[in-house]
Design a protein around this motif. Structure first.
Motif, PDB file in Angstrom:
ATOM      1  N   UNK A 225      22.822 -61.202 -58.403  1.00  0.00           N
ATOM      2  CA  UNK A 225      22.333 -62.535 -57.502  1.00  0.00           C
ATOM      3  C   UNK A 225      24.192 -62.240 -57.096  1.00  0.00           C
ATOM      4  N   UNK A 226      24.425 -62.684 -55.834  1.00  0.00           N
ATOM      5  CA  UNK A 226      25.463 -62.660 -55.656  1.00  0.00           C
ATOM      6  C   UNK A 226      25.661 -64.192 -55.649  1.00  0.00           C
ATOM      7  N   UNK A 227      26.973 -65.126 -55.571  1.00  0.00           N
ATOM      8  CA  UNK A 227      27.127 -66.690 -55.863  1.00  0.00           C
ATOM      9  C   UNK A 227      27.075 -67.274 -55.460  1.00  0.00           C
ATOM     10  N   UNK A 228      25.997 -66.552 -54.213  1.00  0.00           N
ATOM     11  CA  UNK A 228      24.988 -67.904 -53.184  1.00  0.00           C
ATOM     12  C   UNK A 228      23.755 -67.540 -53.751  1.00  0.00           C
ATOM     13  N   UNK A 229      23.660 -66.483 -54.806  1.00  0.00           N
ATOM     14  CA  UNK A 229      21.986 -66.646 -54.798  1.00  0.00           C
ATOM     15  C   UNK A 229      20.975 -65.634 -54.119  1.00  0.00           C
ATOM     16  N   UNK A 230      22.237 -64.578 -53.321  1.00  0.00           N
ATOM     17  CA  UNK A 230      21.622 -63.642 -52.704  1.00  0.00           C
ATOM     18  C   UNK A 230      21.405 -62.269 -53.847  1.00  0.00           C
ATOM     19  N   UNK A 231      19.837 -61.649 -53.216  1.00  0.00           N
ATOM     20  CA  UNK A 231      19.829 -60.253 -53.799  1.00  0.00           C
ATOM     21  C   UNK A 231      20.657 -59.168 -52.746  1.00  0.00           C
TER      22      UNK A 231
ATOM     23  N   UNK B  72      15.559 -71.985 -38.236  1.00  0.00           N
ATOM     24  CA  UNK B  72      14.582 -71.735 -39.388  1.00  0.00           C
ATOM     25  C   UNK B  72      14.833 -70.691 -40.181  1.00  0.00           C
ATOM     26  N   UNK B  73      15.584 -69.469 -39.746  1.00  0.00           N
ATOM     27  CA  UNK B  73      16.595 -68.842 -40.358  1.00  0.00           C
ATOM     28  C   UNK B  73      16.999 -69.192 -41.325  1.00  0.00           C
ATOM     29  N   UNK B  74      18.147 -69.070 -40.819  1.00  0.00           N
ATOM     30  CA  UNK B  74      19.481 -70.064 -42.190  1.00  0.00           C
ATOM     31  C   UNK B  74      18.508 -70.989 -42.846  1.00  0.00           C
ATOM     32  N   UNK B  75      17.243 -72.260 -42.491  1.00  0.00           N
ATOM     33  CA  UNK B  75      17.206 -72.954 -43.397  1.00  0.00           C
ATOM     34  C   UNK B  75      16.206 -72.470 -44.752  1.00  0.00           C
ATOM     35  N   UNK B  76      15.941 -71.179 -44.256  1.00  0.00           N
ATOM     36  CA  UNK B  76      15.592 -70.329 -45.395  1.00  0.00           C
ATOM     37  C   UNK B  76      16.207 -69.730 -45.863  1.00  0.00           C
ATOM     38  N   UNK B  77      16.812 -69.315 -45.826  1.00  0.00           N
ATOM     39  CA  UNK B  77      17.819 -68.571 -46.303  1.00  0.00           C
ATOM     40  C   UNK B  77      18.438 -69.689 -47.477  1.00  0.00           C
ATOM     41  N   UNK B  78      18.648 -70.380 -46.741  1.00  0.00           N
ATOM     42  CA  UNK B  78      18.811 -71.115 -47.859  1.00  0.00           C
ATOM     43  C   UNK B  78      18.270 -71.950 -49.146  1.00  0.00           C
ATOM     44  N   UNK B  79      17.079 -71.680 -48.763  1.00  0.00           N
ATOM     45  CA  UNK B  79      16.442 -72.486 -49.588  1.00  0.00           C
ATOM     46  C   UNK B  79      15.971 -71.631 -50.618  1.00  0.00           C
ATOM     47  N   UNK B  80      16.111 -70.243 -49.967  1.00  0.00           N
ATOM     48  CA  UNK B  80      15.830 -68.604 -51.076  1.00  0.00           C
ATOM     49  C   UNK B  80      16.778 -68.713 -52.623  1.00  0.00           C
ATOM     50  N   UNK B  81      18.034 -68.973 -51.788  1.00  0.00           N
ATOM     51  CA  UNK B  81      19.595 -68.709 -52.169  1.00  0.00           C
ATOM     52  C   UNK B  81      19.160 -69.885 -54.016  1.00  0.00           C
ATOM     53  N   UNK B  82      18.842 -70.856 -52.941  1.00  0.00           N
ATOM     54  CA  UNK B  82      19.233 -72.314 -54.078  1.00  0.00           C
ATOM     55  C   UNK B  82      18.121 -71.880 -54.916  1.00  0.00           C
ATOM     56  N   UNK B  83      16.755 -71.558 -54.557  1.00  0.00           N
ATOM     57  CA  UNK B  83      15.623 -70.929 -55.450  1.00  0.00           C
ATOM     58  C   UNK B  83      15.954 -70.377 -56.613  1.00  0.00           C
ATOM     59  N   UNK B  84      16.231 -69.219 -56.130  1.00  0.00           N
ATOM     60  CA  UNK B  84      17.225 -67.400 -57.018  1.00  0.00           C
ATOM     61  C   UNK B  84      18.216 -68.101 -58.321  1.00  0.00           C
ATOM     62  N   UNK B  85      19.136 -69.479 -57.436  1.00  0.00           N
ATOM     63  CA  UNK B  85      20.356 -69.715 -58.603  1.00  0.00           C
ATOM     64  C   UNK B  85      19.259 -70.768 -58.924  1.00  0.00           C
TER      65      UNK B  85
ATOM     66  N   UNK C 115      16.244 -71.132 -60.623  1.00  0.00           N
ATOM     67  CA  UNK C 115      15.308 -69.378 -61.681  1.00  0.00           C
ATOM     68  C   UNK C 115      16.577 -69.610 -62.638  1.00  0.00           C
ATOM     69  N   UNK C 116      18.124 -69.237 -62.435  1.00  0.00           N
ATOM     70  CA  UNK C 116      18.451 -68.549 -63.183  1.00  0.00           C
ATOM     71  C   UNK C 116      19.114 -69.599 -63.927  1.00  0.00           C
ATOM     72  N   UNK C 117      18.628 -71.130 -64.021  1.00  0.00           N
ATOM     73  CA  UNK C 117      19.063 -72.247 -65.043  1.00  0.00           C
ATOM     74  C   UNK C 117      17.839 -72.510 -65.576  1.00  0.00           C
ATOM     75  N   UNK C 118      16.861 -71.385 -65.715  1.00  0.00           N
ATOM     76  CA  UNK C 118      14.801 -71.853 -66.070  1.00  0.00           C
ATOM     77  C   UNK C 118      14.535 -72.763 -65.407  1.00  0.00           C
ATOM     78  N   UNK C 119      15.310 -73.249 -64.018  1.00  0.00           N
ATOM     79  CA  UNK C 119      14.366 -74.050 -63.158  1.00  0.00           C
ATOM     80  C   UNK C 119      13.637 -73.819 -62.267  1.00  0.00           C
ATOM     81  N   UNK C 120      12.652 -74.078 -61.733  1.00  0.00           N
ATOM     82  CA  UNK C 120      11.542 -73.455 -61.100  1.00  0.00           C
ATOM     83  C   UNK C 120      11.661 -74.778 -59.478  1.00  0.00           C
TER      84      UNK C 120
END
Ligand code: SF4
Ligand code: SF4
Length: 212
Positions: free
Chosen positions: A120-126, A192-205, A207-212
């Motif tokens: 993942x990048x710093x912002x959670x992007x793959x 809508x795409x930007x909102x989803x992009x933020x949501x996905x990146x935060x969710x990926x980040x 999951x690195x911390x063990x939060x689901x």
């Protein structure tokens, strides 16, 4: 064993691989080539311990509080612990310890390597999922944020997270997703795409911390 979810749980973490150490009959879980957890099997392939790492002080406290966690069997007894797989440790507590073990081993690597392991990048992007990756763009981590569309400068998110705060990624920041994220919006995205992009990146980040 009381914890049938354990294999799936460990493998759901970013960058985790597993193998069987046949001589010891241990199922080992690695990150970046380093073990952070193991299930120790007896001659009938039944688990007799789950090994995991904790900070020495936390190990000491937990061992005093819970008889089903003891100094690591066949391991460094200061850092490693063995949990009885049929004991009374609640599922949530065991998950927390496994998360801690994963984080401890991950944090032993340099930041750049941690991002590489997490994929993942710093912002959670793959970046590997992007069609331009490998052709037009090497990816954010490899380019240290100076991706092809950043005009030779580091992306503001990378500059803030890595260069300014020295975080591995924005998961370490309590402001995520911040105004820098808002300011780096791809202009071709709909709201809508930007909102989803933020949501996905935060969710990926998370999951690195063990939060689901
Ligand atoms: S938005 Fe910035 S930090 Fe995130 S992947 Fe793209 S270049 Fe990297
Ligand atoms: S302020 Fe924003 S860009 Fe900077 S580390 Fe925090 S979340 Fe990331």
């Amino acid at each position: 064993m009381k914890y049938p979810w354990i294999d799936e749980y460990l493998l759901s973490k970013h960058g985790v691989t597993k193998d069987l150490q046949a001589e010891w009959n241990w199922i080992r879980y690695h990150i970046g080539g380093k073990m952070f957890a193991a299930i120790l099997l007896d001659e009938n392939d039944q688990p007799y311990y789950i090994n995991l790492k904790l900070e020495p002080m936390e190990s000491e406290l937990m061992r005093q509080q819970y008889p089903d966690i003891i100094p690591g069997y066949y391991s460094n007894k200061q850092h490693w612990n063995s949990v009885k797989p049929d004991g009374a440790i609640p599922d949530d507590l065991l998950k927390h310890w496994l998360d801690r073990s994963y984080e401890l081993v991950l944090k032993g690597f340099p930041k750049q390597k941690q991002r590489e392991i997490l994929g993942l990048s710093v912002c959670g992007t793959d970046c590997s999922a992007c069609p331009l990756h490998g052709s037009v763009c090497t990816g954010c981590n490899e380019a240290c944020g100076k991706v092809f569309h950043a005009d030779g400068k580091a992306c503001p998110i990378y500059a803030c997270c890595d260069n300014k705060h020295r975080f591995t990624n924005c998961a370490s920041c309590d402001r995520v997703p911040c105004e820098v994220w808002q300011a780096t919006r791809d202009p071709s995205m709909t709201d809508e795409q930007f909102r989803k992009s933020i949501e996905d990146r935060v969710s990926a980040l998370k999951s690195c911390r063990g939060e689901k």
